[in-house]
Motif scaffolding. Structure first.
Motif, PDB file in Angstrom:
ATOM      1  N   ASP A  95       0.866  -1.176   0.000  1.00  0.00           N
ATOM      2  CA  ASP A  95       0.000   0.000   0.000  1.00  0.00           C
ATOM      3  C   ASP A  95       0.903   1.226   0.000  1.00  0.00           C
ATOM      4  O   ASP A  95       1.840   1.319   0.794  1.00  0.00           O
ATOM      5  CB  ASP A  95      -0.895  -0.020   1.243  1.00  0.00           C
ATOM      6  CG  ASP A  95      -2.054   0.950   1.167  1.00  0.00           C
ATOM      7  OD1 ASP A  95      -2.143   1.723   0.199  1.00  0.00           O
ATOM      8  OD2 ASP A  95      -2.880   0.933   2.108  1.00  0.00           O
ATOM      9  N   GLY A 168     -12.596   1.907   2.700  1.00  0.00           N
ATOM     10  CA  GLY A 168     -12.020   2.928   1.850  1.00  0.00           C
ATOM     11  C   GLY A 168     -12.424   4.311   2.332  1.00  0.00           C
ATOM     12  O   GLY A 168     -13.092   4.466   3.364  1.00  0.00           O
ATOM     13  N   HIS A 176      -7.025  10.923   4.142  1.00  0.00           N
ATOM     14  CA  HIS A 176      -8.321  10.367   4.524  1.00  0.00           C
ATOM     15  C   HIS A 176      -9.320  11.500   4.705  1.00  0.00           C
ATOM     16  O   HIS A 176      -9.178  12.339   5.594  1.00  0.00           O
ATOM     17  CB  HIS A 176      -8.201   9.558   5.823  1.00  0.00           C
ATOM     18  CG  HIS A 176      -7.353   8.330   5.669  1.00  0.00           C
ATOM     19  ND1 HIS A 176      -6.047   8.261   6.099  1.00  0.00           N
ATOM     20  CD2 HIS A 176      -7.622   7.133   5.111  1.00  0.00           C
ATOM     21  CE1 HIS A 176      -5.551   7.074   5.824  1.00  0.00           C
ATOM     22  NE2 HIS A 176      -6.479   6.367   5.218  1.00  0.00           N
ATOM     23  N   ASN A 183     -16.639  -1.836   2.011  1.00  0.00           N
ATOM     24  CA  ASN A 183     -16.611  -2.889   0.990  1.00  0.00           C
ATOM     25  C   ASN A 183     -17.759  -3.877   1.162  1.00  0.00           C
ATOM     26  O   ASN A 183     -17.700  -5.001   0.656  1.00  0.00           O
ATOM     27  CB  ASN A 183     -15.277  -3.622   1.049  1.00  0.00           C
ATOM     28  CG  ASN A 183     -14.131  -2.734   0.630  1.00  0.00           C
ATOM     29  OD1 ASN A 183     -14.162  -2.150  -0.442  1.00  0.00           O
ATOM     30  ND2 ASN A 183     -13.119  -2.611   1.478  1.00  0.00           N
ATOM     31  N   ALA A 200     -10.986   6.632  -2.529  1.00  0.00           N
ATOM     32  CA  ALA A 200     -10.110   5.466  -2.631  1.00  0.00           C
ATOM     33  C   ALA A 200     -10.957   4.233  -2.355  1.00  0.00           C
ATOM     34  O   ALA A 200     -11.488   4.066  -1.249  1.00  0.00           O
ATOM     35  CB  ALA A 200      -8.969   5.567  -1.633  1.00  0.00           C
ATOM     36  N   ILE A 201     -11.106   3.402  -3.375  1.00  0.00           N
ATOM     37  CA  ILE A 201     -11.870   2.157  -3.255  1.00  0.00           C
ATOM     38  C   ILE A 201     -10.860   1.039  -3.052  1.00  0.00           C
ATOM     39  O   ILE A 201      -9.961   0.857  -3.883  1.00  0.00           O
ATOM     40  CB  ILE A 201     -12.725   1.905  -4.505  1.00  0.00           C
ATOM     41  CG1 ILE A 201     -13.713   3.056  -4.704  1.00  0.00           C
ATOM     42  CG2 ILE A 201     -13.464   0.570  -4.396  1.00  0.00           C
ATOM     43  CD1 ILE A 201     -14.501   2.977  -6.004  1.00  0.00           C
ATOM     44  N   GLU A 202     -10.989   0.288  -1.955  1.00  0.00           N
ATOM     45  CA  GLU A 202      -9.939  -0.673  -1.612  1.00  0.00           C
ATOM     46  C   GLU A 202     -10.471  -1.974  -1.013  1.00  0.00           C
ATOM     47  O   GLU A 202     -10.476  -2.154   0.197  1.00  0.00           O
ATOM     48  CB  GLU A 202      -8.905  -0.051  -0.688  1.00  0.00           C
ATOM     49  CG  GLU A 202      -9.421   0.664   0.548  1.00  0.00           C
ATOM     50  CD  GLU A 202      -8.283   1.207   1.389  1.00  0.00           C
ATOM     51  OE1 GLU A 202      -7.268   0.495   1.577  1.00  0.00           O
ATOM     52  OE2 GLU A 202      -8.401   2.341   1.878  1.00  0.00           O
ATOM     53  N   GLU A 233      -6.344  -1.578  -4.361  1.00  0.00           N
ATOM     54  CA  GLU A 233      -6.884  -0.227  -4.156  1.00  0.00           C
ATOM     55  C   GLU A 233      -6.475   0.701  -5.292  1.00  0.00           C
ATOM     56  O   GLU A 233      -5.374   0.616  -5.814  1.00  0.00           O
ATOM     57  CB  GLU A 233      -6.352   0.338  -2.837  1.00  0.00           C
ATOM     58  CG  GLU A 233      -6.730   1.780  -2.557  1.00  0.00           C
ATOM     59  CD  GLU A 233      -6.088   2.341  -1.306  1.00  0.00           C
ATOM     60  OE1 GLU A 233      -6.586   3.358  -0.799  1.00  0.00           O
ATOM     61  OE2 GLU A 233      -5.081   1.772  -0.837  1.00  0.00           O
ATOM     62  N   THR A 235      -7.253   5.110  -6.444  1.00  0.00           N
ATOM     63  CA  THR A 235      -7.904   6.409  -6.274  1.00  0.00           C
ATOM     64  C   THR A 235      -8.702   6.713  -7.541  1.00  0.00           C
ATOM     65  O   THR A 235      -8.164   6.637  -8.652  1.00  0.00           O
ATOM     66  CB  THR A 235      -6.852   7.508  -6.041  1.00  0.00           C
ATOM     67  OG1 THR A 235      -6.129   7.223  -4.841  1.00  0.00           O
ATOM     68  CG2 THR A 235      -7.513   8.875  -5.921  1.00  0.00           C
TER      69      THR A 235
END
Length: 248
Positions: A95, A168, A176, A183, A200-202, A233, A235
């Motif tokens: 990450d 996320g 953040h 999720n 940010a999808i993680e 992840e 962005t």
């Protein structure tokens, strides 16, 4: 508070996103059995700073490194160390956060080291697929809950579970920001996404149970049953008719 980014601000985020992607590409080319996770951290730091950027994680709430390096059953936030030697058959989640010109990029990949078990191979593949399932139908006006629904549905259909304790997030000038981006969830629920929102999808997907344990170092998070976990992840920015992925 959720902030909407202007076209000019998104253009600046593209640059931080580009560097973030390049760091992960570099690590993907170099990572191998025998490296320590500290070796990878040094590689990332040197590349990020050579670009005139700063590793966002370094010093964040006291975090001591430029990347998170999480092996096998460590879900996220593994602290790089000279004592942690990467071994054949492991999966390693990296990450990375990058600040460039006051704007953030954040992304993660899970790398397979040599020959890994069929379970780990499927886990890594499905975790990446979960991200792309999540963005398939996103656009201005989509309910936030559709993201979690897509991730959860795909993960569970493949026999895996979705971490609930970590999510996320929005991103922009700060690493953040609002909103949180789970999720898991129900389709059609939550706030409506708007053009110019950056998130940010993680997906963090476990081979076993979804429960996790927070370690005594204050950072690392491990699966409760100590089965492997994978992380993927990017962005993204919401557009009129879809998303733009800034870290691919």
């Amino acid at each position: 508070m959720i902030t909407i980014k202007s076209d000019a601000e998104i253009a600046r985020m593209r640059e931080s996103g580009r560097i973030t992607k390049e760091v992960l590409d570099l690590i993907g080319r170099e990572i191998r059995a025998g490296f320590t996770t500290k070796d990878l951290d040094k590689l990332a730091y040197e590349y990020i700073t050579s670009c005139g950027a700063y590793p966002s994680f370094l010093g964040y709430s006291g975090y001591p490194s430029s990347i998170c390096a999480s092996i096998d059953d460590v879900v996220v936030h593994g602290i790089p160390s000279e004592d942690i030697v990467i071994k054949e058959g492991q999966i390693v989640s990296i990450d990375v956060g990058v600040e460039f010109d006051g704007w953030q990029g954040d992304a993660a990949r899970t790398f397979m080291i040599g020959e890994v078990s069929p379970e780990k191979k499927k886990l890594v593949k499905v975790t990446e697929e979960c991200f792309f399932k999540a963005i398939e139908n996103l656009r201005d006006g989509t309910p936030l809950g559709d993201i979690g629904y897509a991730v959860q549905s795909h993960a569970e259909a493949n026999g895996f579970s979705v971490v609930r304790a970590l999510v996320g997030h929005g991103i922009g000038r700060e690493m953040h920001e609002d909103p949180t981006v789970p999720n898991y969830g129900k389709k059609g629920t939550g706030i409506r996404l708007k053009k110019g929102m950056a998130i940010a999808i993680e997906p963090m997907i476990n081979a076993g149970v979804y429960q996790v344990d927070f370690m005594s170092d204050g950072w690392a998070v491990r699966t409760r049953d100590r089965k492997p976990s994978a992380h993927y992840e990017n962005t993204v920015v919401i557009t009129d008719n879809g998303v733009e992925v800034l870290t691919l």
